[in-house]
Design a protein around this motif. Structure first.
Motif, mmCIF file in Angstrom:
data_model
loop_
_atom_site.group_PDB
_atom_site.id
_atom_site.type_symbol
_atom_site.label_atom_id
_atom_site.label_comp_id
_atom_site.label_asym_id
_atom_site.label_seq_id
_atom_site.Cartn_x
_atom_site.Cartn_y
_atom_site.Cartn_z
ATOM 1 N N HIS A 65 0.843 -1.207 0.000
ATOM 2 C CA HIS A 65 0.000 0.000 0.000
ATOM 3 C C HIS A 65 0.876 1.255 0.000
ATOM 4 C CE1 HIS A 65 -3.500 2.522 0.629
ATOM 5 N NE2 HIS A 65 -2.873 3.125 1.615
ATOM 6 N N HIS A 67 1.215 5.447 -2.117
ATOM 7 C CA HIS A 67 0.595 6.455 -2.990
ATOM 8 C C HIS A 67 1.706 7.266 -3.645
ATOM 9 C CE1 HIS A 67 -3.342 6.006 -0.952
ATOM 10 N NE2 HIS A 67 -2.646 5.940 0.160
ATOM 11 N N HIS A 244 -9.276 2.076 1.742
ATOM 12 C CA HIS A 244 -8.857 2.479 3.090
ATOM 13 C C HIS A 244 -10.032 2.318 4.043
ATOM 14 C CE1 HIS A 244 -6.253 4.846 0.421
ATOM 15 N NE2 HIS A 244 -5.377 4.892 1.394
ATOM 16 N N HIS A 281 -5.010 -0.367 6.528
ATOM 17 C CA HIS A 281 -5.070 0.158 7.900
ATOM 18 C C HIS A 281 -5.797 -0.746 8.895
ATOM 19 C CE1 HIS A 281 -3.108 3.576 6.299
ATOM 20 N NE2 HIS A 281 -4.117 3.887 5.512
ATOM 21 N N ASP A 332 2.460 3.038 3.031
ATOM 22 C CA ASP A 332 1.583 4.162 2.757
ATOM 23 C C ASP A 332 2.422 5.184 1.982
ATOM 24 O OD1 ASP A 332 -0.884 5.365 2.687
ATOM 25 O OD2 ASP A 332 -1.134 5.514 4.846
HETATM 26 ZN ZN LIG Z 1 -3.157 5.141 2.008
#
Ligand SMILES: [Zn+2]
Length: 508
Positions: A65, A67, A244, A281, A332
């Protein structure tokens, strides 16, 4: 490219049989795949031979995960909960979209840093508001194709107004301010699904390493028809459905406030929990949520560093595992974490769960963390037949680490050295799909110095523009802080929480 033979290495396969137990041997790679693992393997004449002595060969790590949208915001923010940080990293009052060359470089930088720290596969939850444009998505795919990394790339979507996806927002924010936050009609489910089909057509499967991923941002940020449409398309095309869920205490309040039930229950009732589902998460889940997730066979991505940086809390990883949920690890984005290193996440996760309670039998082991960082991540990416472990027939996605480094001297238990002592700097060879993409610490496909120089030259002007965008959004910060506080108060009964004990006890 034909065959490559890695000889006399220490090998950790992470397969079901051997797991993290190391042994000495050879790895034979034929074109893109692993042909054999064992002692004294013979290669065809002309094969490239790599000396594996004093080296550990293991599967490439999976960053399940991240971005790419955040890559230029490393080291920019601190001391902000998610709801406040989003105002700056993903501004509600947007500025101009990032120009195509910088968009490409931003993704390339993430791929470069990932490969250099031993990540061979990543799931990039790419988010590019306000529009979805194939050409811009194509720049991201191009960057990963050029770097040689394996990646799943989404075009993250939301179609519910931010103020309607947050508890208390409409009562906290003055009406005249809300009037200034009208952004026109959001994308419909039908239009987004059409876009996804076009993106799959254009990019899914290119180079044999890149896949499209369906990523509705969060259940409360998408309409029910968008969520169910995304899930149906993910099933139809065997793609990950990546979202998420329950990252923050505000989101723990969001489900009961908006739907009269937890966000996980809401997803279960919509029928969007299943094997294709990855939940990033999962910090604020309760026992009933975990039971639903386990039954459905979802994967959770544990973003230990990001969750600490944004003060989100600690995901109940051991309890999720007991419920039957597969665990993967993610960094993340590089703004809520500040690096793209899965080694860092393994180490922090390994240390963090010792603080989750006195029963040390429930703490996570190095072997479990390595499992999450490899096969767990591969399952999350729906690539468990392709990568995540070293096995004949799987893609040759592997990394080689220097066992003469301080981190492995003297050598006790390799899995524990990897989690608690090693870092990405100990990786000196990276192979993706049989191709060496980093050797002796240098990327083979990218002129690193030139790319970094171009980034240093071009990005400051972009960041100066972003500083102005941040200034406009700063006016909204007090209200978003209030939403965060009210949510914490609703959930814990404490309006101004006095440290960790008030924020985290549910997970202990
Ligand atoms: Zn994220």
């Amino acid at each position: 490219m034909s065959q490559t033979l890695i000889r006399n290495a220490t090998i950790m396969t992470m397969d079901a049989e051997r797991g993290t137990v190391p042994f000495e041997g050879d790895v034979l790679v034929d074109e893109t795949t692993i042909k054999a693992i064992g002692p004294d393997l013979a290669a065809e004449p002309g094969a490239a031979v790599v000396d594996g002595r004093r080296k550990l060969v293991m599967p490439g790590l999976v960053n399940a995960h991240t971005h790419s949208s955040e890559t230029f915001f490393r080291g920019r923010y601190e001391k902000m909960p998610l709801e406040v940080w989003l105002l700056y990293a993903y501004p509600l009052l947007m500025g101009p979209v990032i120009e195509p060359r910088l968009l490409y470089l931003r993704s390339l930088l993430l791929a470069m840093e990932s490969l250099k720290s031993g990540v061979t596969t990543m799931s990039d939850c790419f988010f590019d508001p306000p529009r979805h444009e194939l050409e811009r998505l194509g720049a991201v795919f191009q960057a990963y194709d050029d770097a040689g990394i394996r990646a799943n790339v989404s075009s993250g979507v939301m179609n519910i107004h931010t103020l309607d996806a947050l508890p208390f927002a409409r009562e906290v924010i003055p009406r005249d301010v809300q009037e200034t936050l009208q952004f026109g009609p959001p994308i419909t489910a039908e239009a987004y699904l059409d876009y996804c089909r076009a993106a799959i057509e254009a990019f899914d499967g290119i180079s044999g390493r890149l896949k499209f991923m369906i990523a509705p941002s969060a259940p409360q940020r998408c309409t029910a028809d968008l969520l169910t449409g995304c899930y149906a398309l993910a099933l139809e095309r065997s793609l990950p459905f990546h979202s998420h869920v329950l990252e923050t205490i505000t989101q723990a309040v969001t489900g009961p406030e908006l739907y009269g039930k937890s966000l996980v229950r809401y997803m279960a009732d919509l029928g969007v929990l299943g094997r294709n589902t990855t939940i990033a998460h999962s910090v604020w889940v309760d026992d009933a949520d975990m039971a639903l997730m386990g039954e459905a066979g979802v994967t959770v991505v544990h973003n230990a560093v990001s969750n600490l940086k944004l003060g989100a809390g600690v995901a109940p990883v051991r309890r999720l595992m007991h419920a039957g949920v597969t665990i993967a690890l993610g960094t993340d984005g590089v703004s809520s974490n500040d690096t793209a290193s899965i080694f860092d996440v393994m180490r922090v996760a390994g240390l963090l769960h010792g603080a989750s309670g006195p029963d040390h039998a429930t703490w996570l082991s190095a072997s479990e963390l390595l499992q999450a960082a490899t096969v767990g991540g591969a399952r999350s990416a729906m690539l468990e037949g392709v990568t995540g472990s070293l096995e004949p027939g799987k893609a040759a996605d592997l990394i080689m680490l220097d066992l003469d480094a301080y981190a492995f001297t003297p050598l006790n238990d390799i899995a524990r050295h990897l989690v608690y002592a090693a870092n990405g700097g100990h990786v000196d060879l990276v192979m993706v799909g049989g191709e060496v993409v980093m050797r002796d610490g240098r990327l083979t496909r990218v002129d690193e110095a030139a790319v970094l120089a171009e980034i240093r030259e071009r990005v400051p002007a972009y960041l100066a523009g972003h500083t102005e965008v941040e200034a406009r959004n700063r006016a909204l910060e007090p209200w978003f802080t209030e939403i965060h506080r009210r949510s914490a108060a609703r959930h814990t009964g404490v309006y101004r929480y006095a440290g960790d004990a008030a924020l985290w006890p549910r997970n202990w």
